[in-house]
Design an enzyme around this catalytic site. Structure first.
Site, short mmCIF file in Angstrom:
data_model
loop_
_atom_site.label_atom_id
_atom_site.label_comp_id
_atom_site.label_asym_id
_atom_site.label_seq_id
_atom_site.Cartn_x
_atom_site.Cartn_y
_atom_site.Cartn_z
CB SER A 191 36.47 49.85 36.55
OG SER A 191 36.93 49.21 35.38
CE LYS A 203 47.44 42.41 36.24
NZ LYS A 203 48.23 43.60 36.71
CG PHE A 217 44.77 51.67 42.47
CD1 PHE A 217 44.57 52.56 43.51
CD2 PHE A 217 43.96 51.79 41.35
CE1 PHE A 217 43.59 53.55 43.45
CE2 PHE A 217 42.99 52.78 41.27
CZ PHE A 217 42.80 53.66 42.33
CD GLU A 228 48.83 47.99 35.84
OE1 GLU A 228 48.10 48.64 35.06
OE2 GLU A 228 48.46 46.92 36.38
CD GLU A 245 33.62 52.94 41.16
OE1 GLU A 245 33.66 52.42 42.29
OE2 GLU A 245 33.92 52.32 40.13
CB CYS A 283 34.26 49.00 45.01
SG CYS A 283 34.63 47.61 46.10
#
Length: 504
Positions: A234, A181, A157, A184, A391, A289
């Protein structure tokens, strides 16, 4: 820019074989404007059957696209790039609306994505092979690159425009077809970008879009016609993607999370160091990240840089990014994520960290339902604390203290991650030692976020990356192609001709 209307629900269609259509009779998940908390769309949670339809469409388009000359593919990419530039402001607004980052940050998101398309436009040169004449007497050898087939991208995201464009422009330029993909949580910008690629003349089925959660992801990981998978997210999910994909015979590049360290030396320039650390820790509300989530204050820097850093953090203005005037920092992605960040801050305090800049109580009167956390500093953090190990992915900066450079490098190298690390110093010897000894894939010297640009690999190490070939740069081209080596010999007239010799 005028205010963005968050009250209108946007359509969230899939794109299979060149056909845009809405998916009904499946559960959906809300897409929010984080600045206001409003629902702006509903993303369908597609099933394995939908995934199969997308993959089959990509597989059907592959033979013709593979045979399309690279220069013709590049011409479509040049048109795509031009359309991205023409629609730059719209993509920026879309990114800000569904993610919550500031307009300045969204411009960076879109710009970096366009740079990847620019890199992919050079594919005729990038695909050139190698040849050695007379490898042996009268024998030549050549190596060429050919596409893999159907490739898949599963994106996060935090960069709605840039990260998908890390993946499919290069894959498609190399002659592959693609199924994307998108997250969402932020599917709308990917739809806008794909429609521009369609307008540029991309043939039907070369790029396809499917939405969904775990079921869709697992279907992509195991589909027999999928040849390669790219992922950003992640570390636990990255490991799952890598292990599952490779188990099913896929080529996988899987980027995970990080705890990136920023060393501040006693001789560091105060103003530039504070500016760099602030950007690294709190840019995009810490949701990246490459966030510099841990500052290691070395020696006397705790008396010079640290006080200035704390004061600058307290001045960071938080607010809605979907309108003017713009704040310094926006909201985090969802209410649930905000609550997780707040819980981690609380855990740090309970475990003994000091909190000289506390963003837990931030109030945004003009957007009371937005998902806000103020910029926060946790000082005196120790390695065993929860916030030092997990994180956070939010606007939280851990501060740790070390006596000298050796101790600071040793501390940073204990991290299981390995995306990036930076040092702020005026000492060339210290910078060289740091660059040489730090164990991570991207190093910054007087740069807060040492993320590489399109021409170099995004080069995570350790638990920040699972795979062999990274995204971006020539490694990206290598990932999306396979080598074919041909060894050839041409005989002279009648040489080695058994039939001719026997007849004589």
């Amino acid at each position: 820019m005028p205010a963005i209307n968050s009250k209108t629900l946007d359509p969230c269609p899939v794109w299979f074989g060149g056909e845009w259509r809405n998916v009904n009779s499946v559960p959906t998940t809300p897409v929010h404007n984080p600045s206001t908390g409003d629902v702006i769309a509903e993303a369908p949670l597609c099933t394995a059957a939908h995934v199969n339809e997308a993959v089959e469409a990509a597989a059907a388009a592959f033979p013709a696209w593979m045979e399309t000359p690279p220069v013709e593919r590049a011409r479509i990419l040049f048109k795509f790039r031009a359309l991205l530039e023409e629609n730059f402001d719209d993509l920026v607004r879309s990114t800000t609306r569904e993610h919550g980052k500031t307009l300045v940050e969204s411009r960076g998101d879109v710009k970096r994505g366009i740079e990847m398309v620019e890199f992919a436009c050079g594919v005729p040169s990038l695909l050139m092979g190698e040849i050695l004449e007379n490898m042996a007497r009268g024998i030549d050898c050549e190596a060429i690159r050919q596409p893999l087939g159907v490739c898949v991208g599963i994106t996060p995201f935090n960069f709605p425009c840039m990260v998908p464009l890390w993946m499919y422009p290069v894959a498609i330029a190399c002659g592959n077809t693609y199924v994307l993909k998108p997250s969402e949580k932020v599917p709308l910008t990917s739809i806008k970008v794909a429609k521009l690629f369609e307008k540029a003349g991309l043939p039907k089925g070369v790029l396809n879009i499917v939405h969904g959660g775990r079921e869709a992801v697992d279907a992509l990981l195991t589909h027999p016609k999928v040849k390669a998978i790219s992922f950003v997210g992640s570390t636990p999910t990255a490991r799952h993607i890598y292990e599952t994909g490779t188990k099913h015979g896929k080529r996988v590049q899987s980027n995970g999370g990080a705890k990136n360290f920023t060393l501040i030396m006693p001789d560091a320039d105060v103003d530039n160091s504070v500016r760099g650390v602030i950007e690294a820790a709190f840019g995009c509300a810490g949701e990246r990240c490459m966030a510099g989530s841990t500052a290691v204050v070395v020696g006397g820097a705790e008396k010079t840089v640290l006080p200035a850093l704390i004061e600058a953090t307290k001045r960071i203005k938080v607010g809605p990014t979907d309108r003017d005037p713009q704040p310094d920092m926006g909201a985090v992605i969802t209410r649930q994520h905000r609550d997780r960040v707040l819980q981690l801050i609380e855990a740090g305090v309970k475990e003994g960290a000091k909190i000289p800049a506390d963003g837990r109580g931030v109030k945004v009167s003009e957007a009371p339902n937005g998902f806000y956390v103020g910029a926060t500093i946790l000082d005196q953090v120790q390695l065993g604390m929860t916030v030092a190990k997990e994180e956070v992915f939010g606007p939280v900066l851990n501060v740790m203290h070390m006596e000298d450079l050796d101790a600071a490098i040793e501390l940073a190298n204990k991290s299981p991650f390995g995306n990036g690390a930076s040092i702020f110093t005026r000492n060339g010897k210290a910078a060289r030692e740091f660059k040489h000894r730090i164990r991570c894939g991207m190093v910054g010297i007087n740069i807060g976020v040492p993320a590489s640009m399109a021409w170099f690999p995004f080069n995570g190490w350790n638990d920040s990356f699972f795979g062999d070939l990274h995204m971006q740069g020539r490694e990206g081209v290598q990932f999306f192609t396979q080598l074919k080596v041909t060894t050839s010999r041409w005989f002279s007239f009648s040489e080695g001709d058994v039939w001719h010799t026997e007849k004589k």
